[in-house]
Design an enzyme around this catalytic site. Sequence first.
Site, PDB file in Angstrom:
ATOM      1  N   ASN A  11       1.095  -1.237   0.077  1.00 47.32           N
ATOM      2  CA  ASN A  11      -0.118   0.413  -0.368  1.00 47.32           C
ATOM      3  C   ASN A  11       1.357   1.321  -0.156  1.00 47.32           C
ATOM      4  O   ASN A  11       1.630   0.860   1.405  1.00 47.32           O
ATOM      5  CB  ASN A  11      -1.011  -0.278   1.514  1.00 47.32           C
ATOM      6  CG  ASN A  11      -1.498   0.501   1.469  1.00 47.32           C
ATOM      7  OD1 ASN A  11      -2.007   1.957   0.195  1.00 47.32           O
ATOM      8  ND2 ASN A  11      -2.838   1.231   2.794  1.00 47.32           N
ATOM      9  N   LYS A  13       0.137   4.249  -0.292  1.00 42.73           N
ATOM     10  CA  LYS A  13      -0.571   5.851   0.770  1.00 42.73           C
ATOM     11  C   LYS A  13       0.182   6.344  -0.668  1.00 42.73           C
ATOM     12  O   LYS A  13      -0.286   6.925  -2.017  1.00 42.73           O
ATOM     13  CB  LYS A  13       0.355   5.668   1.748  1.00 42.73           C
ATOM     14  CG  LYS A  13      -0.508   4.289   2.442  1.00 42.73           C
ATOM     15  CD  LYS A  13       0.470   4.246   4.125  1.00 42.73           C
ATOM     16  CE  LYS A  13      -0.619   2.768   4.442  1.00 42.73           C
ATOM     17  NZ  LYS A  13      -0.004   2.960   6.328  1.00 42.73           N
ATOM     18  N   HIS A  94      -9.621   1.309   5.393  1.00 41.98           N
ATOM     19  CA  HIS A  94      -8.438   0.928   6.132  1.00 41.98           C
ATOM     20  C   HIS A  94      -8.197   2.766   6.788  1.00 41.98           C
ATOM     21  O   HIS A  94      -9.385   2.837   6.718  1.00 41.98           O
ATOM     22  CB  HIS A  94      -7.203   1.851   5.074  1.00 41.98           C
ATOM     23  CG  HIS A  94      -5.897   2.113   5.440  1.00 41.98           C
ATOM     24  ND1 HIS A  94      -5.237   3.011   6.268  1.00 41.98           N
ATOM     25  CD2 HIS A  94      -4.859   1.062   5.175  1.00 41.98           C
ATOM     26  CE1 HIS A  94      -3.912   2.242   6.875  1.00 41.98           C
ATOM     27  NE2 HIS A  94      -3.686   1.555   5.887  1.00 41.98           N
ATOM     28  N   GLU A 165      -5.622  -5.330  10.300  1.00 40.20           N
ATOM     29  CA  GLU A 165      -4.629  -4.329  10.514  1.00 40.20           C
ATOM     30  C   GLU A 165      -4.883  -3.735  12.024  1.00 40.20           C
ATOM     31  O   GLU A 165      -5.874  -3.490  11.986  1.00 40.20           O
ATOM     32  CB  GLU A 165      -4.449  -3.525   9.743  1.00 40.20           C
ATOM     33  CG  GLU A 165      -4.501  -3.741   8.063  1.00 40.20           C
ATOM     34  CD  GLU A 165      -3.564  -3.233   8.108  1.00 40.20           C
ATOM     35  OE1 GLU A 165      -2.373  -2.960   7.161  1.00 40.20           O
ATOM     36  OE2 GLU A 165      -4.646  -1.770   7.370  1.00 40.20           O
ATOM     37  N   GLY A 171       2.420   1.426  10.887  1.00 45.13           N
ATOM     38  CA  GLY A 171       3.587   2.522  10.768  1.00 45.13           C
ATOM     39  C   GLY A 171       4.041   2.819  11.817  1.00 45.13           C
ATOM     40  O   GLY A 171       4.564   3.610  12.694  1.00 45.13           O
ATOM     41  N   SER A 210       3.128  -2.771  10.556  1.00 44.36           N
ATOM     42  CA  SER A 210       5.057  -3.106  10.595  1.00 44.36           C
ATOM     43  C   SER A 210       4.625  -4.423  10.144  1.00 44.36           C
ATOM     44  O   SER A 210       6.236  -5.196  11.131  1.00 44.36           O
ATOM     45  CB  SER A 210       4.530  -2.868  12.057  1.00 44.36           C
ATOM     46  OG  SER A 210       4.320  -1.274  12.359  1.00 44.36           O
ATOM     47  N   GLY A 231       3.109  -1.645   4.257  1.00 47.77           N
ATOM     48  CA  GLY A 231       2.960   0.356   4.082  1.00 47.77           C
ATOM     49  C   GLY A 231       4.421   0.742   3.915  1.00 47.77           C
ATOM     50  O   GLY A 231       4.858   0.645   2.977  1.00 47.77           O
ATOM     51  N   GLY A 232       4.204   1.325   5.117  1.00 45.00           N
ATOM     52  CA  GLY A 232       6.023   2.281   4.946  1.00 45.00           C
ATOM     53  C   GLY A 232       7.567   0.630   4.186  1.00 45.00           C
ATOM     54  O   GLY A 232       7.655   1.536   3.583  1.00 45.00           O
TER      55      GLY A 232
END
Length: 248
Positions: A11, A13, A94, A165, A171, A210, A231-232
């Site tokens: 993702n 974002k 989300h 999630e 994050g 994470s 994500g990150g």
Amino acid sequence: MSQKPFFVLANFKMNMDTASLKKYFSNIKKIAKYTPLGFAIPYVYLANSKKIMRHTAVKIGAQDCSAFDKGAYTGQISAAMIEDVGCDFCIVGHSECRKRGDSNADIQHKLEKLKNTNVSVVLCIGESLEQRKNHTFDAFLLEQLQTVFSTFDANELERVMIAYEPIWAIGTGITPSMEDIQATILMIKRMIADHYPSPMMMPKVLYGGSVNQNNILDIKENTNADGVLVGGASLDIEEFQRMIKNIC
Ligand code: PGA
């Protein structure tokens, strides 16, 4: 090591631009054969991403959609538009969208709009830390799952994925223990099985929050997640390649 197919959904974002996506995807083409991959891309880059990744099995999708069909909804993008640019899937619910105001009722409307297209759905669900600590998370997750139960019939579940999630893991660099991920995903799968006693196909249940190169193999090997939502750690192509290498 088990060989079950493990879906890795990135993702992005509100990150990336035309040049960085082009570079990123040229590297992805080299690793796309190792495990099923998907990328949730900012709207404006969807059509181009789809074009770059044509002739590959990589799935390209949106991060959200409107709860409405069309009309005077400035700034919104409809499920039909997402289908029109060739997207394979759309994330809905989300926690970052829920935090900005999406209720389960809004989410259900979005699912209904997506149901009228060929676009698959990735419904995100997850509890707060407080709900985890006071053991109210199971009822909360069930309430979030009801949006799928009210929208899709048993024979439509191949179009649905669930991403578990926990809000407090997104994050933050903190993840639940593998035992807790395993137990919660089992519970989600049981809730789905209770609602759809004999589905043609059970939806995949992913874990997100994470996920990185250090824990992805543990999640794959020691929980019953069917994949991960990242994500990150997906933004850096080198880290992403290492994650894929670690599970293949
Ligand atoms: P994270 O984000 O991997 O940066 O925790 C996951 C997500 O928001 O889907």
